[in-house]
Motif scaffolding. Structure first.
Motif, PDB file in Angstrom:
ATOM      1  N   LYS A  92      37.326  49.036  45.220  1.00 29.41           N
ATOM      2  CA  LYS A  92      36.651  48.553  44.019  1.00 29.41           C
ATOM      3  C   LYS A  92      37.228  49.160  42.746  1.00 29.41           C
ATOM      4  CE  LYS A  92      32.371  47.537  46.366  1.00 29.41           C
ATOM      5  NZ  LYS A  92      30.942  47.814  46.456  1.00 29.41           N
ATOM      6  N   MET A  93      37.974  50.253  42.863  1.00 34.91           N
ATOM      7  CA  MET A  93      38.491  50.934  41.685  1.00 34.91           C
ATOM      8  C   MET A  93      39.973  50.708  41.435  1.00 34.91           C
ATOM      9  SD  MET A  93      36.230  52.419  39.919  1.00 34.91           S
ATOM     10  CE  MET A  93      37.222  53.517  38.933  1.00 34.91           C
ATOM     11  N   LYS A  94      40.629  49.929  42.262  1.00 35.32           N
ATOM     12  CA  LYS A  94      42.082  49.782  42.131  1.00 35.32           C
ATOM     13  C   LYS A  94      42.522  49.347  40.744  1.00 35.32           C
ATOM     14  CE  LYS A  94      43.629  49.282  46.823  1.00 35.32           C
ATOM     15  NZ  LYS A  94      44.236  48.426  47.824  1.00 35.32           N
ATOM     16  N   ASN A  95      41.780  48.467  40.113  1.00 33.76           N
ATOM     17  CA  ASN A  95      42.189  47.946  38.809  1.00 33.76           C
ATOM     18  C   ASN A  95      41.318  48.443  37.665  1.00 33.76           C
ATOM     19  OD1 ASN A  95      44.346  46.345  39.855  1.00 33.76           O
ATOM     20  ND2 ASN A  95      42.799  44.948  40.661  1.00 33.76           N
ATOM     21  N   ALA A  96      40.619  49.527  37.867  1.00 32.77           N
ATOM     22  CA  ALA A  96      39.774  50.070  36.807  1.00 32.77           C
ATOM     23  C   ALA A  96      40.637  50.687  35.711  1.00 32.77           C
ATOM     24  CB  ALA A  96      38.820  51.110  37.373  1.00 32.77           C
ATOM     25  N   ARG A  97      40.129  50.605  34.500  1.00 35.79           N
ATOM     26  CA  ARG A  97      40.795  51.239  33.371  1.00 35.79           C
ATOM     27  C   ARG A  97      40.030  52.506  33.035  1.00 35.79           C
ATOM     28  NH1 ARG A  97      40.651  50.195  27.324  1.00 35.79           N
ATOM     29  NH2 ARG A  97      38.583  49.566  27.936  1.00 35.79           N
ATOM     30  N   GLN A 119      35.564  48.752  34.903  1.00 33.34           N
ATOM     31  CA  GLN A 119      35.979  47.895  36.005  1.00 33.34           C
ATOM     32  C   GLN A 119      35.940  46.454  35.526  1.00 33.34           C
ATOM     33  OE1 GLN A 119      33.758  48.704  39.618  1.00 33.34           O
ATOM     34  NE2 GLN A 119      33.274  50.720  38.831  1.00 33.34           N
ATOM     35  N   LYS A 120      36.845  45.650  35.994  1.00 41.26           N
ATOM     36  CA  LYS A 120      36.928  44.254  35.578  1.00 41.26           C
ATOM     37  C   LYS A 120      35.587  43.553  35.786  1.00 41.26           C
ATOM     38  CE  LYS A 120      39.807  40.189  35.964  1.00 41.26           C
ATOM     39  NZ  LYS A 120      40.992  39.606  36.558  1.00 41.26           N
ATOM     40  N   GLY A 121      35.093  42.938  34.707  1.00 45.72           N
ATOM     41  CA  GLY A 121      33.857  42.174  34.774  1.00 45.72           C
ATOM     42  C   GLY A 121      32.587  43.002  34.717  1.00 45.72           C
ATOM     43  N   GLU A 122      32.688  44.315  34.479  1.00 44.50           N
ATOM     44  CA  GLU A 122      31.501  45.164  34.421  1.00 44.50           C
ATOM     45  C   GLU A 122      31.479  45.965  33.125  1.00 44.50           C
ATOM     46  OE1 GLU A 122      30.485  47.377  37.845  1.00 44.50           O
ATOM     47  OE2 GLU A 122      31.217  45.845  39.228  1.00 44.50           O
TER      48      GLU A 122
END
Length: 178
Positions: A92-97, A119-122
């Motif tokens: 779930k964190m692979k693409n987090a900024r 996180q994307k979309g959150e």
């Protein structure tokens, strides 16, 4: 409650960052880049976090009445719980900024670093990291997610179990498995 808190924390583990010293920054930068890989993620996690110190803190006053073997078993169960939760959540964190917002040095060897994890979309989430240097090595010893400091919350949860009449360390270990 422990599982929920660890799930939230495992989301943030990849966000490790610090400004306390160049050594701490190097450790954390390396951790953030390696944590999501299958081969190195778990070992990177266990190297970045001082599992033994957090487990000892979590036991609190109860650690004095435990044998060395019981403390070792609790620490192993605590690490297994932490790693298992990380494994369940790391994708779930692979693409987090992750953005470092700043840090407050409590001393030369103790800092709290504030990050924003998106996180994307959150909605962005603020995560604070307590990083301590011992024997020349910087390690994470606590994480604040959603206003709760993980180690402090765990300590309260484990104390609630061990304060019951006839409670044993096996009861606390069982709570980590649930």
């Amino acid at each position: 409650m422990l599982r929920t808190l660890f799930v939230s924390t495992s989301f943030a583990i990849m966000a490790l960052s610090a400004q306390a010293s160049p050594e701490a920054e190097a450790l954390i930068a390396g951790t953030a880049s390696q944590i999501s890989t299958t081969q190195t993620g778990v070992s990177t996690l266990t190297e970045a976090i001082d599992v033994q110190a957090i487990a000892r803190f979590t036991l609190g006053k109860h650690s004095r009445r435990l044998s060395e073997d019981e403390q070792v078993r609790f620490t192993a169960a605590f690490e297994k719980f932490l790693v298992g939760t990380f494994e369940d959540q790391k994708n779930k964190m692979k693409n987090a900024r992750v953005e470092v917002l700043g840090s407050v040095d409590r001393s030369d060897r103790d800092s709290v670093v504030e990050t924003r994890v998106t996180q994307k979309g959150e909605d962005p989430m603020t995560v604070r990291w307590r990083v301590i240097e011992r024997d020349g090595t910087w390690r994470v010893v606590d994480v604040e997610v959603l206003g709760l400091w993980l180690a402090i919350e765990q300590r309260a949860q484990i104390a609630a179990i061990l304060d019951k009449p006839r409670a044993t360390i096996d009861d606390a270990i069982a709570a980590l498995d649930s």
